[in-house]
Scaffold this motif. Sequence first.
Motif, PDB file in Angstrom:
ATOM      1  N   GLY A 122       4.043   8.004  -1.901  1.00 22.35           N
ATOM      2  CA  GLY A 122       2.975   8.157  -0.920  1.00 22.35           C
ATOM      3  C   GLY A 122       1.965   9.240  -1.223  1.00 22.35           C
ATOM      4  O   GLY A 122       1.081   9.500  -0.408  1.00 22.35           O
ATOM      5  N   SER A 123       2.072   9.905  -2.375  1.00 22.62           N
ATOM      6  CA  SER A 123       1.125  10.961  -2.729  1.00 22.62           C
ATOM      7  C   SER A 123       0.413  10.614  -4.026  1.00 22.62           C
ATOM      8  O   SER A 123       0.998  10.012  -4.934  1.00 22.62           O
ATOM      9  CB  SER A 123       1.860  12.303  -2.896  1.00 22.62           C
ATOM     10  OG  SER A 123       2.452  12.691  -1.681  1.00 22.62           O
ATOM     11  N   PHE A 124      -0.843  11.031  -4.131  1.00 17.01           N
ATOM     12  CA  PHE A 124      -1.624  10.789  -5.342  1.00 17.01           C
ATOM     13  C   PHE A 124      -1.260  11.803  -6.418  1.00 17.01           C
ATOM     14  O   PHE A 124      -0.872  12.941  -6.134  1.00 17.01           O
ATOM     15  CB  PHE A 124      -3.119  10.906  -5.053  1.00 17.01           C
ATOM     16  CG  PHE A 124      -3.687   9.714  -4.344  1.00 17.01           C
ATOM     17  CD1 PHE A 124      -3.162   8.452  -4.547  1.00 17.01           C
ATOM     18  CD2 PHE A 124      -4.765   9.849  -3.471  1.00 17.01           C
ATOM     19  CE1 PHE A 124      -3.683   7.348  -3.914  1.00 17.01           C
ATOM     20  CE2 PHE A 124      -5.295   8.756  -2.830  1.00 17.01           C
ATOM     21  CZ  PHE A 124      -4.754   7.503  -3.045  1.00 17.01           C
ATOM     22  N   GLN A 125      -1.401  11.362  -7.677  1.00 15.74           N
ATOM     23  CA  GLN A 125      -1.199  12.276  -8.788  1.00 15.74           C
ATOM     24  C   GLN A 125      -2.074  11.871  -9.961  1.00 15.74           C
ATOM     25  O   GLN A 125      -2.537  10.736 -10.054  1.00 15.74           O
ATOM     26  CB  GLN A 125       0.271  12.299  -9.212  1.00 15.74           C
ATOM     27  CG  GLN A 125       0.810  10.955  -9.707  1.00 15.74           C
ATOM     28  CD  GLN A 125       2.284  11.010 -10.073  1.00 15.74           C
ATOM     29  OE1 GLN A 125       2.965  11.977  -9.773  1.00 15.74           O
ATOM     30  NE2 GLN A 125       2.773   9.967 -10.718  1.00 15.74           N
ATOM     31  N   CYS A 636      -4.586 -12.921  12.028  1.00 15.12           N
ATOM     32  CA  CYS A 636      -4.638 -12.681  10.579  1.00 15.12           C
ATOM     33  C   CYS A 636      -3.974 -11.340  10.290  1.00 15.12           C
ATOM     34  O   CYS A 636      -4.328 -10.321  10.902  1.00 15.12           O
ATOM     35  CB  CYS A 636      -6.089 -12.677  10.089  1.00 15.12           C
ATOM     36  SG  CYS A 636      -6.252 -12.398   8.319  1.00 15.12           S
ATOM     37  N   LEU A 637      -3.002 -11.336   9.385  1.00 20.02           N
ATOM     38  CA  LEU A 637      -2.282 -10.124   9.007  1.00 20.02           C
ATOM     39  C   LEU A 637      -2.642  -9.752   7.574  1.00 20.02           C
ATOM     40  O   LEU A 637      -2.425 -10.540   6.647  1.00 20.02           O
ATOM     41  CB  LEU A 637      -0.772 -10.341   9.138  1.00 20.02           C
ATOM     42  CG  LEU A 637      -0.280 -10.709  10.555  1.00 20.02           C
ATOM     43  CD1 LEU A 637       1.215 -10.998  10.526  1.00 20.02           C
ATOM     44  CD2 LEU A 637      -0.607  -9.606  11.546  1.00 20.02           C
ATOM     45  N   LEU A 638      -3.203  -8.567   7.381  1.00 22.65           N
ATOM     46  CA  LEU A 638      -3.629  -8.089   6.069  1.00 22.65           C
ATOM     47  C   LEU A 638      -2.541  -7.181   5.509  1.00 22.65           C
ATOM     48  O   LEU A 638      -2.413  -6.020   5.920  1.00 22.65           O
ATOM     49  CB  LEU A 638      -4.955  -7.333   6.186  1.00 22.65           C
ATOM     50  CG  LEU A 638      -6.105  -8.080   6.863  1.00 22.65           C
ATOM     51  CD1 LEU A 638      -7.332  -7.178   6.979  1.00 22.65           C
ATOM     52  CD2 LEU A 638      -6.448  -9.358   6.104  1.00 22.65           C
ATOM     53  N   VAL A 639      -1.740  -7.703   4.588  1.00 21.68           N
ATOM     54  CA  VAL A 639      -0.620  -6.949   4.025  1.00 21.68           C
ATOM     55  C   VAL A 639      -1.105  -6.174   2.802  1.00 21.68           C
ATOM     56  O   VAL A 639      -1.687  -6.750   1.878  1.00 21.68           O
ATOM     57  CB  VAL A 639       0.534  -7.896   3.627  1.00 21.68           C
ATOM     58  CG1 VAL A 639       1.701  -7.104   3.050  1.00 21.68           C
ATOM     59  CG2 VAL A 639       0.981  -8.716   4.837  1.00 21.68           C
ATOM     60  N   SER A 640      -0.878  -4.857   2.793  1.00 19.32           N
ATOM     61  CA  SER A 640      -1.413  -4.043   1.700  1.00 19.32           C
ATOM     62  C   SER A 640      -0.575  -2.793   1.503  1.00 19.32           C
ATOM     63  O   SER A 640       0.008  -2.254   2.446  1.00 19.32           O
ATOM     64  CB  SER A 640      -2.859  -3.645   2.010  1.00 19.32           C
ATOM     65  OG  SER A 640      -3.344  -2.732   1.046  1.00 19.32           O
ATOM     66  N   GLU A 641      -0.547  -2.324   0.237  1.00 22.68           N
ATOM     67  CA  GLU A 641       0.093  -1.051  -0.081  1.00 22.68           C
ATOM     68  C   GLU A 641      -0.906   0.095  -0.088  1.00 22.68           C
ATOM     69  O   GLU A 641      -0.549   1.233  -0.383  1.00 22.68           O
ATOM     70  CB  GLU A 641       0.786  -1.143  -1.446  1.00 22.68           C
ATOM     71  CG  GLU A 641       1.952  -2.126  -1.471  1.00 22.68           C
ATOM     72  CD  GLU A 641       2.600  -2.230  -2.839  1.00 22.68           C
ATOM     73  OE1 GLU A 641       2.066  -1.615  -3.798  1.00 22.68           O
ATOM     74  OE2 GLU A 641       3.632  -2.914  -2.970  1.00 22.68           O
ATOM     75  N   ALA A 642      -2.182  -0.199   0.232  1.00 19.68           N
ATOM     76  CA  ALA A 642      -3.211   0.852   0.255  1.00 19.68           C
ATOM     77  C   ALA A 642      -2.848   1.910   1.288  1.00 19.68           C
ATOM     78  O   ALA A 642      -2.449   1.601   2.408  1.00 19.68           O
ATOM     79  CB  ALA A 642      -4.571   0.248   0.575  1.00 19.68           C
ATOM     80  N   MET A 643      -2.998   3.149   0.901  1.00 24.79           N
ATOM     81  CA  MET A 643      -2.595   4.248   1.768  1.00 24.79           C
ATOM     82  C   MET A 643      -3.741   4.690   2.662  1.00 24.79           C
ATOM     83  O   MET A 643      -4.918   4.548   2.319  1.00 24.79           O
ATOM     84  CB  MET A 643      -2.087   5.413   0.920  1.00 24.79           C
ATOM     85  CG  MET A 643      -0.754   5.100   0.247  1.00 24.79           C
ATOM     86  SD  MET A 643      -0.118   6.462  -0.736  1.00 24.79           S
ATOM     87  CE  MET A 643      -1.236   6.424  -2.129  1.00 24.79           C
ATOM     88  N   GLY A 644      -3.391   5.228   3.815  1.00 27.26           N
ATOM     89  CA  GLY A 644      -4.389   5.705   4.754  1.00 27.26           C
ATOM     90  C   GLY A 644      -5.272   6.776   4.135  1.00 27.26           C
ATOM     91  O   GLY A 644      -4.821   7.595   3.347  1.00 27.26           O
ATOM     92  N   GLY A 645      -6.564   6.752   4.497  1.00 27.61           N
ATOM     93  CA  GLY A 645      -7.507   7.745   3.980  1.00 27.61           C
ATOM     94  C   GLY A 645      -8.302   7.275   2.790  1.00 27.61           C
ATOM     95  O   GLY A 645      -9.331   7.858   2.462  1.00 27.61           O
TER      96      GLY A 645
END
Length: 743
Positions: A122-125, A636-645
Amino acid sequence: MTTSETGLDRVLGAKTGQALESSLGLSTVGDLLRHYPRRYAERGELTAIAGLELDEHVTVLAKVERVSKRTMKSRRGTIVEARITDGHRSLTCTFFNQAWRERELLPGRQGMFAGKVTAYRGSFQLAHPEYQLFDGEDAEQAGSVAEEFAAALIPVYPSAQGLPSWSISRCVRQVLDTWDGADDPLPEVLRTEHRLLGLETALRKIHRPQDQSEVAAAQNRLKWDEALAVQLVLARLRETAHEHPAPSCPRREDGLLAEFDRRLPFQLTAGQTEIGTEIAADLATEQPMNRLVQGEVGSGKTVVALRGMLQVVDAGRQAAMLAPTEVLASQHARSLAELLGELGAAGQLGAAEQSTKITLLTGSLPAAARKKALLEAASGEAGIVVGTHALIQDRVSFADLGLVVVDEQHRFGVEQRDALRARGGAESAPHVLVMTATPIPRTVAMTVYGDLETSALRELPSGRSPISTSVVPVAEKPTWLDRAWERVREEVAAGHQVYVVCPRIGDDEQNPPKKGGKKPRTDDGVEEPEDAGAGSDERRPPLAVLDVAERLRQGPLAQLRIGVLHGRLAADDKDAVMRGFADGKLDVLVATTVVEVGVNVPNATVMVIMDADRFGVSQLHQLRGRVGRGSAPGLCLLVSEAMGGTSTRERLDAVASTTDGFELARLDLELRREGDVLGAAQSGRRSGLKMLSLLRDEDVIAEARDEAQRYVADDPQLRQHPGLARMVEEVVDEDRAGYLEKS
């Protein structure tokens, strides 16, 4: 002399020149000078980390927050992790077996960090980022770096692996020091009237500005170059449109169209009536109609198009309707037949006295059926011919083609559209009606479709059900996906049907791992490369129809009737699956975007879009338009692994927040590269638009349009203005001009 045509290898050396060409496609001095900064950083102003995107190659201005070193668990060596911050969010920079980084990346130091954004837990690197620090006593800081970042504004360039922004900046400075300038293509009177900088001055200031006012002045001039080049192409098209007259098809009061209107079981909306009047007037003249009808999914564009086709048939001519897929072509043929009833059954028992024939012609028809369809088109027996790109093959001919209707034209290559338009014969060109469910902002219509009249259907026919949209953020809330599949089962239990859309088909689409590609993760959460200079976190492949369908059959949707639909199926199989779903013989249809446009199953109430972040805003809007077409509300359900922000998540949240396609079209344009609108994906070339914003620069576009019209009216071939002619070639390359000409 160093001119704009001079190769970069001659100015910067073979190694640097080759790196710029292979990584960024820049081969000449002119290419590099047109590689404009993406933005400008100010010393002390840190980059917002919250807006970074996974897999994006970024350059951020940040401060070192803390640094630590630890021993790797699964192999010998160390990992140095430096946390950098913008004051609000943090980013981890990871280095393998480079312990000395701990001594250099001291807390409090500021610098520019460049690398590919990856994620873990869940964190960027950034793995092995390149960086340049602003403060410090070491020799390197005292030299080139201090000089590089001495300016108040620091240009940040679109970059690539191994070519960070500051390296590009040094190349630009080296080129500008030796560049002899360029002739200005804009006439002096035009520059004076619009208070534009000279070209050489603008190019120098865009790369080396002293303040924001210089940036604005340089950008304004460079936007003018791009806007004027595009508008000159379109002005030429408008000037020559009358050279090939179209067949006049005036409306008859006693023809098929009048009878169709009399039998309509519903009332046309005000928009359908108004646009129908415009189309009727266009068809009655010998000036070729070039009209773009844009409207929301379900706004009734098909009825508008059919009424135009019937007017042409009444005049003794034929109409062709071109669809992007065989599924949609078949759907259109069925829809037209249902709308016309006995009026579309010419040659059959029970046909009305006044009637026409609808013929479907696709590439995968059996030989006998195809031969029959070809004869019906060539003899004129078919008044309306519906098909895919098979319609434009050389052996397909029409007796008298008066109108071409192109549905979802952005799905076609421009050569295909132009070839079909040429079917009207050498002496005349058929009228052209383009339909799209992707609403287009006025500036885009004015720029890309500058030779088309545009009409918009903004209201929906009565009876359409509301559609609610929600984002399912599986990276942050994995249990939400379980609930989504429960919701699907509930909907099926209530007697409804469900679409599940995936970005990929599967099987042989899957590329084998590349040599030196992704390696297994360790307990440390980052990939440990074989050498200290490598390491990346590649994004997983998009979810595939075949894989997802099997998982659903074996797991959360077991016992439900699941079908699969994608573009690699044979035409008969596609049609059988679609008919089975339409007839209620399937509960769930797992499909690619072949269901994006035209497919109409009123009993389908839910759509689950997997990896929704892999689709564009307009595409998501069109996809969800497949549900809510009956009396029951749609979901409609938008399934995504995109993180908040992230901006990706913001894009999905925006789609979930509104069903107004025109509002989403503006958002889509804000998020996309401008060149995509000019067909960069179709031509395979880089965009000619690098500075101009079709959304924000409406005033520049409008003024450039007026100037282009004036210059072309006086000098259609621009022989008296070689600079303008050259600018068209440079800013709108040959392929792009061809795209505009045939759109």
